[in-house]
Design a protein around this motif. Structure first.
Motif, PDB file in Angstrom:
ATOM      1  N   ASN A 101      35.509 -23.700  -2.924  1.00  0.00           N
ATOM      2  CA  ASN A 101      36.387 -22.942  -2.022  1.00  0.00           C
ATOM      3  C   ASN A 101      37.711 -22.593  -2.696  1.00  0.00           C
ATOM      4  O   ASN A 101      38.070 -23.155  -3.736  1.00  0.00           O
ATOM      5  CB  ASN A 101      36.654 -23.765  -0.754  1.00  0.00           C
ATOM      6  CG  ASN A 101      37.257 -25.120  -1.066  1.00  0.00           C
ATOM      7  OD1 ASN A 101      36.783 -25.818  -1.958  1.00  0.00           O
ATOM      8  ND2 ASN A 101      38.286 -25.494  -0.348  1.00  0.00           N
ATOM      9  N   ARG A 102      38.438 -21.696  -2.053  1.00  0.00           N
ATOM     10  CA  ARG A 102      39.782 -21.337  -2.526  1.00  0.00           C
ATOM     11  C   ARG A 102      40.873 -22.043  -1.730  1.00  0.00           C
ATOM     12  O   ARG A 102      42.022 -22.110  -2.175  1.00  0.00           O
ATOM     13  CB  ARG A 102      39.973 -19.820  -2.440  1.00  0.00           C
ATOM     14  CG  ARG A 102      39.073 -19.033  -3.380  1.00  0.00           C
ATOM     15  CD  ARG A 102      39.410 -17.558  -3.392  1.00  0.00           C
ATOM     16  NE  ARG A 102      39.126 -16.906  -2.120  1.00  0.00           N
ATOM     17  CZ  ARG A 102      37.944 -16.386  -1.795  1.00  0.00           C
ATOM     18  NH1 ARG A 102      36.937 -16.449  -2.652  1.00  0.00           N
ATOM     19  NH2 ARG A 102      37.768 -15.793  -0.627  1.00  0.00           N
ATOM     20  N   ARG A 103      40.529 -22.542  -0.510  1.00  0.00           N
ATOM     21  CA  ARG A 103      41.541 -23.179   0.330  1.00  0.00           C
ATOM     22  C   ARG A 103      40.884 -24.241   1.208  1.00  0.00           C
ATOM     23  O   ARG A 103      39.765 -24.083   1.678  1.00  0.00           O
ATOM     24  CB  ARG A 103      42.236 -22.132   1.217  1.00  0.00           C
ATOM     25  CG  ARG A 103      43.336 -22.703   2.097  1.00  0.00           C
ATOM     26  CD  ARG A 103      44.096 -21.609   2.846  1.00  0.00           C
ATOM     27  NE  ARG A 103      43.265 -20.926   3.838  1.00  0.00           N
ATOM     28  CZ  ARG A 103      43.749 -20.111   4.784  1.00  0.00           C
ATOM     29  NH1 ARG A 103      45.054 -19.853   4.830  1.00  0.00           N
ATOM     30  NH2 ARG A 103      42.943 -19.527   5.648  1.00  0.00           N
ATOM     31  N   TYR A 104      41.622 -25.342   1.408  1.00  0.00           N
ATOM     32  CA  TYR A 104      41.243 -26.347   2.399  1.00  0.00           C
ATOM     33  C   TYR A 104      42.155 -26.202   3.609  1.00  0.00           C
ATOM     34  O   TYR A 104      43.390 -26.146   3.468  1.00  0.00           O
ATOM     35  CB  TYR A 104      41.388 -27.765   1.843  1.00  0.00           C
ATOM     36  CG  TYR A 104      40.261 -28.198   0.936  1.00  0.00           C
ATOM     37  CD1 TYR A 104      38.977 -28.424   1.437  1.00  0.00           C
ATOM     38  CD2 TYR A 104      40.488 -28.417  -0.420  1.00  0.00           C
ATOM     39  CE1 TYR A 104      37.946 -28.837   0.601  1.00  0.00           C
ATOM     40  CE2 TYR A 104      39.461 -28.833  -1.254  1.00  0.00           C
ATOM     41  CZ  TYR A 104      38.192 -29.045  -0.732  1.00  0.00           C
ATOM     42  OH  TYR A 104      37.174 -29.450  -1.566  1.00  0.00           O
ATOM     43  N   LEU A 105      41.562 -26.163   4.793  1.00  0.00           N
ATOM     44  CA  LEU A 105      42.303 -26.259   6.047  1.00  0.00           C
ATOM     45  C   LEU A 105      42.050 -27.646   6.611  1.00  0.00           C
ATOM     46  O   LEU A 105      40.931 -27.962   7.023  1.00  0.00           O
ATOM     47  CB  LEU A 105      41.825 -25.184   7.036  1.00  0.00           C
ATOM     48  CG  LEU A 105      41.996 -23.721   6.620  1.00  0.00           C
ATOM     49  CD1 LEU A 105      41.396 -22.805   7.686  1.00  0.00           C
ATOM     50  CD2 LEU A 105      43.464 -23.391   6.394  1.00  0.00           C
ATOM     51  N   LEU A 106      43.072 -28.488   6.619  1.00  0.00           N
ATOM     52  CA  LEU A 106      42.941 -29.869   7.084  1.00  0.00           C
ATOM     53  C   LEU A 106      43.656 -29.985   8.425  1.00  0.00           C
ATOM     54  O   LEU A 106      44.888 -29.998   8.484  1.00  0.00           O
ATOM     55  CB  LEU A 106      43.546 -30.835   6.067  1.00  0.00           C
ATOM     56  CG  LEU A 106      43.082 -30.668   4.610  1.00  0.00           C
ATOM     57  CD1 LEU A 106      43.765 -31.697   3.715  1.00  0.00           C
ATOM     58  CD2 LEU A 106      41.559 -30.779   4.493  1.00  0.00           C
ATOM     59  N   VAL A 135      46.266 -26.434   3.320  1.00  0.00           N
ATOM     60  CA  VAL A 135      47.112 -26.401   4.512  1.00  0.00           C
ATOM     61  C   VAL A 135      46.762 -27.593   5.386  1.00  0.00           C
ATOM     62  O   VAL A 135      45.595 -27.775   5.754  1.00  0.00           O
ATOM     63  CB  VAL A 135      46.917 -25.103   5.320  1.00  0.00           C
ATOM     64  CG1 VAL A 135      47.798 -25.118   6.572  1.00  0.00           C
ATOM     65  CG2 VAL A 135      47.227 -23.877   4.470  1.00  0.00           C
ATOM     66  N   VAL A 136      47.748 -28.429   5.700  1.00  0.00           N
ATOM     67  CA  VAL A 136      47.591 -29.465   6.725  1.00  0.00           C
ATOM     68  C   VAL A 136      48.195 -28.931   8.009  1.00  0.00           C
ATOM     69  O   VAL A 136      49.370 -28.559   8.050  1.00  0.00           O
ATOM     70  CB  VAL A 136      48.280 -30.782   6.314  1.00  0.00           C
ATOM     71  CG1 VAL A 136      48.291 -31.764   7.486  1.00  0.00           C
ATOM     72  CG2 VAL A 136      47.558 -31.412   5.127  1.00  0.00           C
ATOM     73  N   LEU A 137      47.379 -28.858   9.045  1.00  0.00           N
ATOM     74  CA  LEU A 137      47.805 -28.379  10.355  1.00  0.00           C
ATOM     75  C   LEU A 137      47.716 -29.554  11.311  1.00  0.00           C
ATOM     76  O   LEU A 137      46.626 -29.988  11.696  1.00  0.00           O
ATOM     77  CB  LEU A 137      46.897 -27.228  10.797  1.00  0.00           C
ATOM     78  CG  LEU A 137      47.182 -26.547  12.134  1.00  0.00           C
ATOM     79  CD1 LEU A 137      48.599 -25.996  12.174  1.00  0.00           C
ATOM     80  CD2 LEU A 137      46.168 -25.434  12.375  1.00  0.00           C
ATOM     81  N   PHE A 138      48.881 -30.101  11.668  1.00  0.00           N
ATOM     82  CA  PHE A 138      48.945 -31.361  12.418  1.00  0.00           C
ATOM     83  C   PHE A 138      49.528 -31.138  13.805  1.00  0.00           C
ATOM     84  O   PHE A 138      50.563 -30.477  13.949  1.00  0.00           O
ATOM     85  CB  PHE A 138      49.792 -32.377  11.650  1.00  0.00           C
ATOM     86  CG  PHE A 138      50.040 -33.662  12.405  1.00  0.00           C
ATOM     87  CD1 PHE A 138      48.988 -34.479  12.770  1.00  0.00           C
ATOM     88  CD2 PHE A 138      51.327 -34.043  12.759  1.00  0.00           C
ATOM     89  CE1 PHE A 138      49.213 -35.663  13.464  1.00  0.00           C
ATOM     90  CE2 PHE A 138      51.564 -35.208  13.456  1.00  0.00           C
ATOM     91  CZ  PHE A 138      50.497 -36.030  13.812  1.00  0.00           C
ATOM     92  N   GLY A 139      48.864 -31.687  14.811  1.00  0.00           N
ATOM     93  CA  GLY A 139      49.335 -31.542  16.176  1.00  0.00           C
ATOM     94  C   GLY A 139      49.782 -32.856  16.788  1.00  0.00           C
ATOM     95  O   GLY A 139      49.119 -33.882  16.650  1.00  0.00           O
ATOM     96  N   CYS A 140      50.939 -32.817  17.458  1.00  0.00           N
ATOM     97  CA  CYS A 140      51.453 -33.978  18.185  1.00  0.00           C
ATOM     98  C   CYS A 140      52.263 -33.470  19.369  1.00  0.00           C
ATOM     99  O   CYS A 140      52.487 -32.274  19.522  1.00  0.00           O
ATOM    100  CB  CYS A 140      52.283 -34.882  17.288  1.00  0.00           C
ATOM    101  SG  CYS A 140      53.736 -34.088  16.552  1.00  0.00           S
ATOM    102  N   ARG A 141      52.702 -34.379  20.219  1.00  0.00           N
ATOM    103  CA  ARG A 141      53.429 -33.955  21.414  1.00  0.00           C
ATOM    104  C   ARG A 141      54.916 -33.740  21.162  1.00  0.00           C
ATOM    105  O   ARG A 141      55.525 -32.820  21.699  1.00  0.00           O
ATOM    106  CB  ARG A 141      53.221 -34.983  22.529  1.00  0.00           C
ATOM    107  CG  ARG A 141      51.803 -35.002  23.073  1.00  0.00           C
ATOM    108  CD  ARG A 141      51.601 -36.089  24.091  1.00  0.00           C
ATOM    109  NE  ARG A 141      51.721 -37.415  23.494  1.00  0.00           N
ATOM    110  CZ  ARG A 141      51.437 -38.549  24.106  1.00  0.00           C
ATOM    111  NH1 ARG A 141      51.022 -38.544  25.368  1.00  0.00           N
ATOM    112  NH2 ARG A 141      51.562 -39.709  23.490  1.00  0.00           N
ATOM    113  N   SER A 142      55.524 -34.605  20.330  1.00  0.00           N
ATOM    114  CA  SER A 142      56.981 -34.559  20.161  1.00  0.00           C
ATOM    115  C   SER A 142      57.358 -34.991  18.752  1.00  0.00           C
ATOM    116  O   SER A 142      56.531 -35.556  18.026  1.00  0.00           O
ATOM    117  CB  SER A 142      57.652 -35.490  21.176  1.00  0.00           C
ATOM    118  OG  SER A 142      57.373 -36.846  20.852  1.00  0.00           O
TER     119      SER A 142
END
Length: 236
Positions: A101-106, A135-142
């Motif tokens: 691949n050319r990119r990792y989406l984590l 790219v690390v795409l991280f989700g949290c509330r605050s």
């Protein structure tokens, strides 16, 4: 404490040997309910090993505290020097050696980001040898719930091909970074323009998030083998 309800714990094997593992794997902690019934819980390894130098001795995990949870009672009462029983490592949520691949989406929510922390040395090697983007795409509330943000931000500063995006679903930071977003990770996904030919995605954390992002990536054209998933389910 990494967050109000998440604790970072560091262990060492009692035989003094290192725990050799592949970044992305997990261990199982074995213990008993109050009535003596045996049970176990799985925890992704957050340990950062530079395998060019050999595996280290630390065994690091992040534990979410669940009200009334048996594992929560175990870890809340744990002091320095106490022991647990564990087995492993297990799992195949790992970077594959033949990926082209050319990119990792984590993508992650909550403690689902821990395996990506352990992957940082390997990602650095891949960025150097294959010129990939990550790219690390991280989700949290605050802002209080940003787990290991310091590690990812420091890595981004020293690796131009690495991007760390945080999505806040309830409260934005007082001084947002350019890569801070309001909302959920699936809301930000279109901004990254998932590429069916160039991307491989890893999804880890809340099952609802994993399912939503999985469907969004399929709709964007990614083949199922290019979407790797690990769901975290809290147990009592």
């Amino acid at each position: 404490m990494l967050a109000p309800s998440v604790r970072h714990l560091v262990f060492a094997r009692d035989d003094g040997q290192p725990l050799d593992f592949i970044p992305g794997q997990f261990i199982q902690v074995h213990f008993q309910y109050p009535d003596g019934t045996p049970t176990k819980r799985s925890y992704s390894l957050a340990t950062i090993h530079d395998h060019a130098l050999g595996p280290g001795e630390a065994v690091e995990i992040a534990v979410s505290y669940v009200p009334g949870g048996a594992a929560t009672a175990l870890f809340q009462a744990m002091d320095e020097g106490q022991q647990i029983m564990a087995s492993g490592p297990y799992g195949r949520f790992c970077l594959m050696p033949n990926d082209a691949n050319r990119r990792y989406l984590l993508v992650a929510t909550g403690t689902g980001v821990t395996p990506y922390r352990s992957m940082l040395p390997k990602l650095a090697e891949l960025m150097r040898t294959r010129d990939i983007e990550v790219v690390v795409l991280f989700g949290c509330r605050s802002p209080a719930e940003q787990l290991y943000a310091g590690d990812f931000l420091a890595f981004a500063e020293s690796h131009p091909g690495f991007r760390y995006i945080t999505c806040f679903s309830r409260e934005m930071p007082a001084a947002p970074r350019p890569d801070d977003r309001s909302g959920h990770v699936q809301d930000v996904l279109p901004e990254l323009a998932p590429d069916p030919d160039g991307d491989i995605a890893y999804l880890c954390g809340n099952p609802n998030m994993v399912d939503a992002v999985f469907e969004a990536l399929k709709a964007a054209g990614l083949a199922v083998p290019r979407i790797r998933r690990e769901k975290y389910v809290s147990g009592k």
